[in-house]
Design an enzyme around this catalytic site. Structure first.
Site, PDB file in Angstrom:
ATOM      1  CG  HIS A 258     -52.705 110.621 -47.040  1.00  0.00           C
ATOM      2  ND1 HIS A 258     -52.477 110.593 -48.402  1.00  0.00           N
ATOM      3  CD2 HIS A 258     -52.701 109.340 -46.641  1.00  0.00           C
ATOM      4  CE1 HIS A 258     -52.333 109.343 -48.786  1.00  0.00           C
ATOM      5  NE2 HIS A 258     -52.461 108.558 -47.736  1.00  0.00           N
TER       6      HIS A 258
ATOM      7  NE  ARG B 220     -48.467 111.096 -55.415  1.00  0.00           N
ATOM      8  CZ  ARG B 220     -47.994 112.295 -55.062  1.00  0.00           C
ATOM      9  NH1 ARG B 220     -48.642 113.384 -55.402  1.00  0.00           N
ATOM     10  NH2 ARG B 220     -46.866 112.390 -54.362  1.00  0.00           N
TER      11      ARG B 220
ATOM     12  NE  ARG C 250     -46.818 107.001 -58.860  1.00  0.00           N
ATOM     13  CZ  ARG C 250     -46.799 107.529 -57.633  1.00  0.00           C
ATOM     14  NH1 ARG C 250     -45.658 107.934 -57.121  1.00  0.00           N
ATOM     15  NH2 ARG C 250     -47.884 107.666 -56.942  1.00  0.00           N
TER      16      ARG C 250
ATOM     17  CD  GLU D 279     -40.890 106.429 -55.823  1.00  0.00           C
ATOM     18  OE1 GLU D 279     -41.607 107.172 -55.148  1.00  0.00           O
ATOM     19  OE2 GLU D 279     -41.312 105.426 -56.420  1.00  0.00           O
TER      20      GLU D 279
ATOM     21  CG  ASP E 195     -41.861 106.219 -51.468  1.00  0.00           C
ATOM     22  OD1 ASP E 195     -42.131 105.860 -50.308  1.00  0.00           O
ATOM     23  OD2 ASP E 195     -42.702 106.252 -52.382  1.00  0.00           O
TER      24      ASP E 195
ATOM     25  NE  ARG F  94     -44.778 108.752 -48.286  1.00  0.00           N
ATOM     26  CZ  ARG F  94     -44.982 108.844 -49.596  1.00  0.00           C
ATOM     27  NH1 ARG F  94     -44.436 107.961 -50.419  1.00  0.00           N
ATOM     28  NH2 ARG F  94     -45.700 109.811 -50.097  1.00  0.00           N
TER      29      ARG F  94
ATOM     30  CB  CYS G 172     -42.312 114.214 -59.313  1.00  0.00           C
ATOM     31  SG  CYS G 172     -42.012 112.480 -58.946  1.00  0.00           S
TER      32      CYS G 172
HETATM   33  C1  PEP Z   1     -42.401 110.148 -53.874  1.00  0.00           C
HETATM   34  O1  PEP Z   1     -42.270 109.089 -53.239  1.00  0.00           O
HETATM   35  O2  PEP Z   1     -41.673 111.139 -53.710  1.00  0.00           O
HETATM   36  C2  PEP Z   1     -43.490 110.278 -54.854  1.00  0.00           C
HETATM   37  C3  PEP Z   1     -43.558 111.326 -55.646  1.00  0.00           C
HETATM   38  O3  PEP Z   1     -44.445 109.317 -54.891  1.00  0.00           O
HETATM   39  P1  PEP Z   1     -45.600 109.120 -53.777  1.00  0.00           P
HETATM   40  O4  PEP Z   1     -45.572 110.295 -52.851  1.00  0.00           O
HETATM   41  O5  PEP Z   1     -46.879 109.030 -54.541  1.00  0.00           O
HETATM   42  O6  PEP Z   1     -45.189 107.825 -53.159  1.00  0.00           O
HETATM   43 MG    MG Z   2     -43.264 107.322 -54.001  1.00  0.00          MG
END
Ligand code: PEP
Ligand code: MG
Length: 555
Positions: A185, A287, A324, A414, A438, A448, A485
């Protein structure tokens, strides 16, 4: 002059004095109170919790966007009824308000830290909430950003969302953290603020207060006490970068006109202004889960969803907006959709799996999207997170059709299986969008949210580039599009490589768009292709980065 190597997560160069974040964990003395003091102490604890929750909410309102959602989640943490009940119980058996808060939160902290996966990633947020409540009860300054009138480089173990959200870009030249990965984050919020940042830097905590450092948010390098020549070089790099930024404008394209639409990642209507300002050609990732964080008991009403979606769609008349559907679970837990205890939430019921288990939530969201787009000239596209295979893609496409949605339907890639079998997934949907955050997590079995494995989440890893290439090739063969993305798209050098791998659009936080536009405009498509081949041929992320840089800078 020492050079330290971390992970660059937000572009730009900053040179300035180190100021450490005030993270002192306040441990209140363990003093026994008399039974008659208990009601007063319980009331003090409740008031402090409420004040901290209100403060976090207010900070969120000030910050807006994704930061707001994160801060509101922290405010909810502070008010967790089980935690409050535990605090009250500890006061009843003789603890002071501050000690009871400290102990209750610490017990919960141990549970989270030991639970692995996404829960461990929430520990920094929980510690921050605890420190705020304890500081208030003890009448001492809140932990957080140092007081300084002079601009500085902020150094911290990890930055809590409450702090990153309020960083003043005029004072904070850049930041460096010891923990955190490229998709944490803090990294996402740093990019939203547009300050250079390096995370996962071993030894960051030992940097002397006041020493001058040069932070390169592109390559992750932190130079301690740079000499005159090094400073001049960095100032020159920064100036060249600014000049390139100023000269590029308009839609994304390579210097020979190969178009790559540059889209924005948004968390809700509050992010739209920055996206329009940065010249986003649309939204590549909306998102929507941030809409669902307001109420831990139930999904937002269809009406509320229609209003939020419409506000984003209206901002891009004639543009493309990719929404999404709700991505709940793992690092984005939602109480009312929780699958209960799971040993490995990131490998459990999350994303599309959650929605297929709660078809009414998916149906309401899709209906709200169809209604929001009614009568607007926008190109609405809807995609599902965490699609594993063709059966998942079919289930989602069926749900979209049943809800009467006429939008294009897509699948996020992902999970490595979706990339390996992209052509099969594409039999059911009209486009792919690579969620590289992901995809890296699942390709390398590297959470992550854990700084210790940041090396493996580096999107320059050639194995990840191979999966991107597979997906893009499959989409091309099927005559369909394949965008990126995930955070990888926000790295200007990598954006050129992704273009060379054949991706058809790039979506990122608004502040990265000018940097990516400038980088693309400096290279031909053939150069991007050569850089992509060189990166894929390398062994390891750093070598891939160097190989691509060598091709693109003509070395
Ligand atoms: C990702 O996983 O790359 C993605 C864009 O979704 P998030 O970061 O919201 O999991
Ligand atoms: Mg993701």
């Amino acid at each position: 002059m020492d050079k330290l190597q971390g992970v660059g997560v937000s572009h730009g160069v900053a040179v300035g004095q180190v100021r450490h974040m005030g993270t002192a964990v306040l441990e209140p003395p363990a003093r026994q109170i008399d039974a008659e003091e208990a009601p007063r102490e319980q009331q003090r604890a409740r008031q402090a919790v409420e004040a901290v929750a209100a403060d976090l909410t207010a900070r969120g309102e000030l910050a807006g966007g994704e930061a707001q959602a994160v801060l509101e989640a922290q405010a909810l943490m502070a008010q967790d009824p089980e935690l409050i009940a535990d605090v009250e119980r500890r006061v009843t058996v003789g603890g002071t308000a501050e000690r009871a808060v400290y102990d209750a939160f610490s017990t919960y902290r141990e549970l989270l830290a030991g639970a692995g996966e996404y829960l461990a990633g929430r520990v920094a947020d929980l510690d921050d909430v605890r420190n705020r409540i304890v500081a208030r009860l003890m009448g001492v300054p809140m932990p957080g950003v140092p007081d300084s009138d002079e601009p500085y480089v902020l150094v911290a173990r990890d930055l809590a969302p409450a702090d990153t959200a309020l960083l003043d870009p005029a004072l904070v030249l850049g930041f460096v953290t010891e923990e955190g990965g490229p998709t944490s984050h803090s990294a996402i919020l740093a990019r939203a603020l547009g300050v250079p940042a390096v995370v996962a830097l071993p030894g960051a905590g030992e940097l002397a207060e006041g020493v001058v450092v040069a932070v390169d948010g592109a390559n992750g390098e932190v130079v301690v006490d740079p000499d005159e020549a090094e400073r001049e070089r960095l100032v020159r790099v920064a100036a060249e970068h600014r000049a390139a930024l100023a000269s590029a404008s308009g839609p994304g394209a390579t210097s020979d006109g190969h178009k790559v639409p540059l889209l924005a990642n948004v968390g809700g209507p509050a992010d739209v202004a920055a996206a329009v300002e940065a010249g986003a050609e649309g939204v590549g990732l909306f998102r929507t889960e941030f809409l669902f964080l307001d109420d831990s008991e139930r999904a937002p009403s269809e009406e509320k969803q229609v209003a939020a979606y419409r506000a984003v769609l209206e901002a891009f008349p004639e543009g493309r907006v990719v929404v999404r559907v709700l991505d709940a679970g793992a690092d984005k837990p939602l109480a009312f959709l929780s699958p209960g205890e799971e040993p490995n939430p990131a490998l459990g019921v999350r994303g599309l799996r959650t929605l297929l288990d709660h078809p009414e939530v998916l149906r309401t969201q899709l209906t709200a999207l169809a209604r929001a787009a009614e009568g607007l000239p926008v190109y609405l596209e809807v995609m599902a997170p965490m699609v594993a295979d063709r059966a998942d893609a079919r289930a989602f496409a069926d749900a979209c059709r049943e809800a009467g949605l006429t939008a294009k339907v897509g699948a996020m890639v992902e999970i490595p299986s979706a990339a390996l079998r992209a052509r099969s997934v594409l039999q059911e949907v009209e486009f792919l969008s690579l969620g590289t955050n992901d995809l890296a997590q699942y390709t390398f079995a590297a959470d992550r949210q854990v700084g210790a494995v940041a090396r493996l989440q580096d999107p320059w890893q050639p194995a990840l580039l191979d999966l991107v290439a597979l997906s893009a090739e499959a989409a091309k063969a099927e005559g369909k599009s394949c965008g990126v993305c995930g955070e990888a798209a926000a790295d200007p050098l990598l954006a050129c490589v992704l273009t060379g791998l054949g991706v058809t659009s790039l979506s990122m936080g608004a502040s990265a768009i000018p940097h990516v536009r400038a980088a693309l405009a400096q290279h031909t498509f053939a150069q991007c292709e050569r850089a992509a081949s060189a990166a894929r041929a390398a062994d390891g992320a750093e070598r891939a980065r160097q190989a691509a840089r060598a091709v693109l800078s003509g070395e």
